[in-house]
Design a protein around this motif. Sequence first.
Motif, short mmCIF file in Angstrom:
data_model
loop_
_atom_site.label_atom_id
_atom_site.label_comp_id
_atom_site.label_asym_id
_atom_site.label_seq_id
_atom_site.Cartn_x
_atom_site.Cartn_y
_atom_site.Cartn_z
N PRO A 36 0.82 -1.21 0.00
CA PRO A 36 0.00 0.00 0.00
C PRO A 36 0.86 1.25 0.00
O PRO A 36 1.92 1.30 0.63
CB PRO A 36 -0.81 -0.12 1.31
N ALA A 37 0.42 2.28 -0.71
CA ALA A 37 1.17 3.53 -0.78
C ALA A 37 1.16 4.22 0.58
O ALA A 37 0.13 4.32 1.25
CB ALA A 37 0.58 4.44 -1.84
N ARG A 59 9.32 -2.45 4.28
CA ARG A 59 9.16 -3.90 4.23
C ARG A 59 7.70 -4.29 4.05
O ARG A 59 7.40 -5.43 3.70
CB ARG A 59 9.71 -4.54 5.50
N ARG A 60 6.78 -3.34 4.30
CA ARG A 60 5.35 -3.66 4.22
C ARG A 60 4.57 -2.65 3.42
O ARG A 60 3.34 -2.79 3.29
CB ARG A 60 4.78 -3.76 5.63
N ALA A 61 5.23 -1.60 2.88
CA ALA A 61 4.51 -0.55 2.17
C ALA A 61 5.39 0.06 1.09
O ALA A 61 6.62 -0.08 1.11
CB ALA A 61 4.05 0.53 3.15
N ASP A 62 4.75 0.73 0.16
CA ASP A 62 5.43 1.52 -0.86
C ASP A 62 5.65 2.91 -0.27
O ASP A 62 4.75 3.76 -0.29
CB ASP A 62 4.54 1.59 -2.12
N VAL A 63 6.82 3.13 0.32
CA VAL A 63 7.10 4.35 1.08
C VAL A 63 7.59 5.45 0.14
O VAL A 63 8.59 5.28 -0.56
CB VAL A 63 8.13 4.09 2.19
N ARG A 101 -5.59 6.50 -5.50
CA ARG A 101 -6.42 5.87 -4.49
C ARG A 101 -6.05 6.41 -3.11
O ARG A 101 -4.95 6.93 -2.91
CB ARG A 101 -6.24 4.36 -4.52
N PRO A 102 -6.95 6.29 -2.13
CA PRO A 102 -6.60 6.73 -0.76
C PRO A 102 -5.33 6.03 -0.29
O PRO A 102 -5.15 4.83 -0.47
CB PRO A 102 -7.82 6.31 0.05
N VAL A 126 -7.17 10.12 2.26
CA VAL A 126 -6.35 9.52 3.31
C VAL A 126 -7.03 8.25 3.82
O VAL A 126 -8.13 8.30 4.37
CB VAL A 126 -6.13 10.52 4.46
N ARG A 127 -6.34 7.13 3.63
CA ARG A 127 -6.87 5.85 4.13
C ARG A 127 -6.64 5.72 5.63
O ARG A 127 -7.51 5.25 6.37
CB ARG A 127 -6.19 4.69 3.40
N ALA A 128 -5.46 6.11 6.09
CA ALA A 128 -5.11 6.08 7.50
C ALA A 128 -4.15 7.22 7.77
O ALA A 128 -3.32 7.56 6.92
CB ALA A 128 -4.49 4.74 7.89
#
Length: 271
Positions: A36-37, A59-63, A101-102, A126-128
């Motif tokens: 996730p972005a 390691r868990r997101a597209d930063v 996308r959010p 904003v998703r989070a």
Amino acid sequence: MVVPTHRRLRLPPPVRPDLIDVHGTPVAVRRRGAGPALLFLHGAGLAGRWLRFHELLARRADVVAPDQLGCGDTPMPDWLHGFDDLVTHYDDLRRTLGLHRPFDLVGYSFGGWVAAEFAVTYPHLVRALVLIAPVGLAPPDGPPVAVDPFAATDRELIELTMNDLPAVGALPHAARRRGLHADQAAYARLSWRRPYSRRLPRLLRRVTAPALVVVGGADRYVPVEVPRRYHRLLPDSRLAVVEAAGHALVVERPDAVADLVGGFLDGIGSR
């Protein structure tokens, strides 16, 4: 929630920035990871750095980690006069990068203030929302920060914002040599007269995304009531305390903060 501290000072591999043209303004952007972005907005004095904290998030997101206007390798444009200009700039940046996308928005210190302003202006994007040691609100009593950051020396700021001075070694050598004041241009322009917003407390109700507010349990730079006030005013928020950490907790306690942020974002995805 209170989490234990961890001492991890290993340097991550360097990430070279790409210069992205955003309507005529060259913006230095570091990007790594998959998933996730996640847009990360740094605080004053942390431009141009790819920290262990970024590497853990990647390691868990597209930063996506841009240098803010007037900081690091991103020049100060003539048109930056207020937070509305800065917020619009980040909307232009996300369009340029194809973030339609959010996305997850994470801001540290001054970047937390900017992230909050973005989230009240574009809540549907904003998703989070994650605010780490955010500034931008005034406590009920006393000053919004412990010292005038534009009058203090680099050494005074380091000693006030970092409780674990050996963690300074977690900053790349070139970044340490450049100093903290070199990357505070946007912060100075927007908050020289008033280092907090009078309008933001009323507008935080507009944030629709779930939010996490992370605070250092021993922050000596920003009064604890400031992040706690964010927590109270955001409609759907959690508060997490990293015990014994100072204001620069993304440098001092990268593992603990990354675990908090990652766990929170994973939980949002499972809703």
